[in-house]
Design a protein around this motif. Sequence first.
Motif, PDB file in Angstrom:
ATOM      1  N   HIS A  45      -4.561  -2.649   9.366  1.00  0.00           N
ATOM      2  CA  HIS A  45      -4.611  -2.859   7.915  1.00  0.00           C
ATOM      3  C   HIS A  45      -4.803  -4.340   7.639  1.00  0.00           C
ATOM      4  N   ILE A  46      -5.745  -4.661   6.782  1.00  0.00           N
ATOM      5  CA  ILE A  46      -6.007  -6.063   6.485  1.00  0.00           C
ATOM      6  C   ILE A  46      -6.441  -6.199   5.025  1.00  0.00           C
ATOM      7  N   PHE A  47      -6.094  -7.332   4.400  1.00  0.00           N
ATOM      8  CA  PHE A  47      -6.482  -7.539   3.002  1.00  0.00           C
ATOM      9  C   PHE A  47      -7.796  -8.310   2.942  1.00  0.00           C
ATOM     10  N   LEU A  48      -8.550  -8.085   1.882  1.00  0.00           N
ATOM     11  CA  LEU A  48      -9.765  -8.875   1.648  1.00  0.00           C
ATOM     12  C   LEU A  48      -9.374  -9.985   0.675  1.00  0.00           C
ATOM     13  N   SER A  49      -9.734 -11.211   1.005  1.00  0.00           N
ATOM     14  CA  SER A  49      -9.147 -12.373   0.342  1.00  0.00           C
ATOM     15  C   SER A  49      -9.513 -12.525  -1.135  1.00  0.00           C
ATOM     16  N   ILE A  50      -8.537 -13.028  -1.885  1.00  0.00           N
ATOM     17  CA  ILE A  50      -8.765 -13.451  -3.263  1.00  0.00           C
ATOM     18  C   ILE A  50      -9.142 -14.928  -3.160  1.00  0.00           C
ATOM     19  N   ALA A  72     -10.756  -0.987  10.608  1.00  0.00           N
ATOM     20  CA  ALA A  72     -10.115  -1.811   9.587  1.00  0.00           C
ATOM     21  C   ALA A  72      -9.822  -0.941   8.366  1.00  0.00           C
ATOM     22  N   VAL A  73      -8.624  -1.098   7.836  1.00  0.00           N
ATOM     23  CA  VAL A  73      -8.194  -0.336   6.665  1.00  0.00           C
ATOM     24  C   VAL A  73      -7.830  -1.343   5.579  1.00  0.00           C
ATOM     25  N   ILE A  74      -8.331  -1.127   4.358  1.00  0.00           N
ATOM     26  CA  ILE A  74      -8.076  -2.098   3.279  1.00  0.00           C
ATOM     27  C   ILE A  74      -7.361  -1.427   2.094  1.00  0.00           C
ATOM     28  N   PRO A  75      -6.544  -2.213   1.380  1.00  0.00           N
ATOM     29  CA  PRO A  75      -5.764  -1.635   0.278  1.00  0.00           C
ATOM     30  C   PRO A  75      -6.525  -1.591  -1.048  1.00  0.00           C
ATOM     31  N   LYS A  76      -6.055  -0.684  -1.894  1.00  0.00           N
ATOM     32  CA  LYS A  76      -6.558  -0.613  -3.270  1.00  0.00           C
ATOM     33  C   LYS A  76      -5.355  -0.310  -4.155  1.00  0.00           C
ATOM     34  N   VAL A  77      -5.172  -1.105  -5.194  1.00  0.00           N
ATOM     35  CA  VAL A  77      -4.035  -0.895  -6.091  1.00  0.00           C
ATOM     36  C   VAL A  77      -4.267   0.358  -6.920  1.00  0.00           C
ATOM     37  N   LYS A  78      -3.278   1.262  -6.890  1.00  0.00           N
ATOM     38  CA  LYS A  78      -3.340   2.469  -7.732  1.00  0.00           C
ATOM     39  C   LYS A  78      -1.982   2.573  -8.401  1.00  0.00           C
ATOM     40  N   GLY A  79      -1.902   2.227  -9.685  1.00  0.00           N
ATOM     41  CA  GLY A  79      -0.620   2.195 -10.386  1.00  0.00           C
ATOM     42  C   GLY A  79       0.287   1.167  -9.746  1.00  0.00           C
ATOM     43  N   ALA A  80       1.487   1.593  -9.357  1.00  0.00           N
ATOM     44  CA  ALA A  80       2.443   0.653  -8.770  1.00  0.00           C
ATOM     45  C   ALA A  80       2.411   0.678  -7.248  1.00  0.00           C
ATOM     46  N   GLU A  81       1.439   1.426  -6.677  1.00  0.00           N
ATOM     47  CA  GLU A  81       1.404   1.545  -5.212  1.00  0.00           C
ATOM     48  C   GLU A  81       0.031   1.167  -4.678  1.00  0.00           C
ATOM     49  N   LEU A  82      -0.053   1.094  -3.357  1.00  0.00           N
ATOM     50  CA  LEU A  82      -1.342   0.839  -2.717  1.00  0.00           C
ATOM     51  C   LEU A  82      -1.870   2.130  -2.107  1.00  0.00           C
ATOM     52  N   GLU A  83      -3.185   2.290  -2.178  1.00  0.00           N
ATOM     53  CA  GLU A  83      -3.878   3.324  -1.395  1.00  0.00           C
ATOM     54  C   GLU A  83      -4.626   2.582  -0.304  1.00  0.00           C
ATOM     55  N   PRO A 101     -11.278  -7.939  -3.942  1.00  0.00           N
ATOM     56  CA  PRO A 101     -12.352  -7.005  -3.587  1.00  0.00           C
ATOM     57  C   PRO A 101     -11.723  -5.698  -3.088  1.00  0.00           C
ATOM     58  N   GLU A 102     -11.982  -4.605  -3.795  1.00  0.00           N
ATOM     59  CA  GLU A 102     -11.365  -3.323  -3.444  1.00  0.00           C
ATOM     60  C   GLU A 102     -12.432  -2.247  -3.254  1.00  0.00           C
ATOM     61  N   PRO A 103     -12.164  -1.262  -2.385  1.00  0.00           N
ATOM     62  CA  PRO A 103     -13.134  -0.181  -2.174  1.00  0.00           C
ATOM     63  C   PRO A 103     -13.180   0.730  -3.397  1.00  0.00           C
ATOM     64  N   GLU A 104     -14.381   1.181  -3.755  1.00  0.00           N
ATOM     65  CA  GLU A 104     -14.493   2.101  -4.896  1.00  0.00           C
ATOM     66  C   GLU A 104     -13.990   3.476  -4.504  1.00  0.00           C
ATOM     67  N   LYS A 105     -14.429   3.929  -3.335  1.00  0.00           N
ATOM     68  CA  LYS A 105     -14.008   5.238  -2.816  1.00  0.00           C
ATOM     69  C   LYS A 105     -14.211   5.234  -1.307  1.00  0.00           C
ATOM     70  N   GLY A 106     -13.904   6.349  -0.647  1.00  0.00           N
ATOM     71  CA  GLY A 106     -14.123   6.393   0.795  1.00  0.00           C
ATOM     72  C   GLY A 106     -13.107   7.261   1.493  1.00  0.00           C
ATOM     73  N   ILE A 107     -12.944   7.006   2.783  1.00  0.00           N
ATOM     74  CA  ILE A 107     -12.038   7.812   3.602  1.00  0.00           C
ATOM     75  C   ILE A 107     -10.635   7.227   3.492  1.00  0.00           C
ATOM     76  N   LYS A 108      -9.712   8.049   2.998  1.00  0.00           N
ATOM     77  CA  LYS A 108      -8.331   7.584   2.829  1.00  0.00           C
ATOM     78  C   LYS A 108      -7.570   7.652   4.141  1.00  0.00           C
ATOM     79  N   VAL A 117      -0.231  -4.052  10.607  1.00  0.00           N
ATOM     80  CA  VAL A 117      -0.484  -4.508   9.228  1.00  0.00           C
ATOM     81  C   VAL A 117      -0.526  -6.041   9.213  1.00  0.00           C
ATOM     82  N   PHE A 118      -1.672  -6.598   8.850  1.00  0.00           N
ATOM     83  CA  PHE A 118      -1.777  -8.042   8.616  1.00  0.00           C
ATOM     84  C   PHE A 118      -1.464  -8.267   7.140  1.00  0.00           C
TER      85      PHE A 118
END
Length: 185
Positions: A45-50, A72-83, A101-108, A117-118
């Motif tokens: 798991h890794i974040f894409l930089s702001i 590589a797995v990246i997070p997306k904010v959904k309400g109060a949690e991450l997907e 930068p967040e994924p629009e859709k894809g394989i969860k 987790v980085f």
Amino acid sequence: MHKSELRHTYKALRENLSASEIDKMSLQIANQSLKLDIWKFEFYHIFLSITKHKEINTEYLLQIIFGKDGNAVIPKVKGAELEHYLLTDSTKLKISNWDIPEPEKGIKIQPEQIDVVFMPLLAYDRSGNRIGYGKGFYDKFLSRCRPETLKIGLSFFEPEAENIEVSEHDINLDYCVTPNTIHKF
Ligand SMILES: Nc1nc2c(c(=O)[nH]1)N(C=O)[C@@H](CNc1ccc(C(=O)N[C@@H](CCC(=O)O)C(=O)O)cc1)CN2
Ligand SMILES: Nc1ncnc2c1ncn2[C@@H]1O[C@H](COP(=O)(O)OP(=O)(O)OP(=O)(O)O)[C@@H](O)[C@H]1O
């Protein structure tokens, strides 16, 4: 110092870094991470930089993950949690309201599947306690990972000398990688 003061202090330290310093230190952090015995796992798991918040540029670490045949797995904010979504060549990214930068859709991918987790952080101490942006996204996410999932902080800075106050939800880091060294907790 209280958590809010530490957030403020470390945001200001980051603000002072130039783009070339950030790039150089981000590469050093990626090179340091090669010393860790973590490269045989499946899901990273890794974040894409702001960029505008002067976070660590994670591009170099991403290259290592792919070079080692990891996913590589990246997070997306959904309400109060991450997907969490698999990052592939066809992943379409969209800059969120918070400039992430967040994924629009894809394989969860489920938290239980993730091996390493980085983590982004603002401050951490010599015991591996960390402070994030204060929304609890990572604490909630980590509480759903397997207990043995490795939690690795990334920081431009050395640990805060003072102990950070811990709350019941806080989950400790296993390592923190900096440009010059790796801290093991
Ligand atoms: N690159 C990156 N991705 C990440 C994180 C991160 O720290 N870095 N996160 C780590 O948790 C999660 C998202 N974190 C968030 C943290 C705060 C706010 C937020 O509400 N921010 C404030 C403004 C903060 C500021 O400017 O200082 C706001 O909009 O009111 C939103 C998302 C998941 N993705
Ligand atoms: N596992 C959890 N379940 C429910 N709420 C949680 C959990 N973990 C944290 N929280 C809540 O999230 C809020 C922020 O937590 P904290 O101040 O520790 O954030 P942080 O560690 O700085 O941020 P982050 O985890 O997003 O990087 C707290 O109000 C806390 O109650």
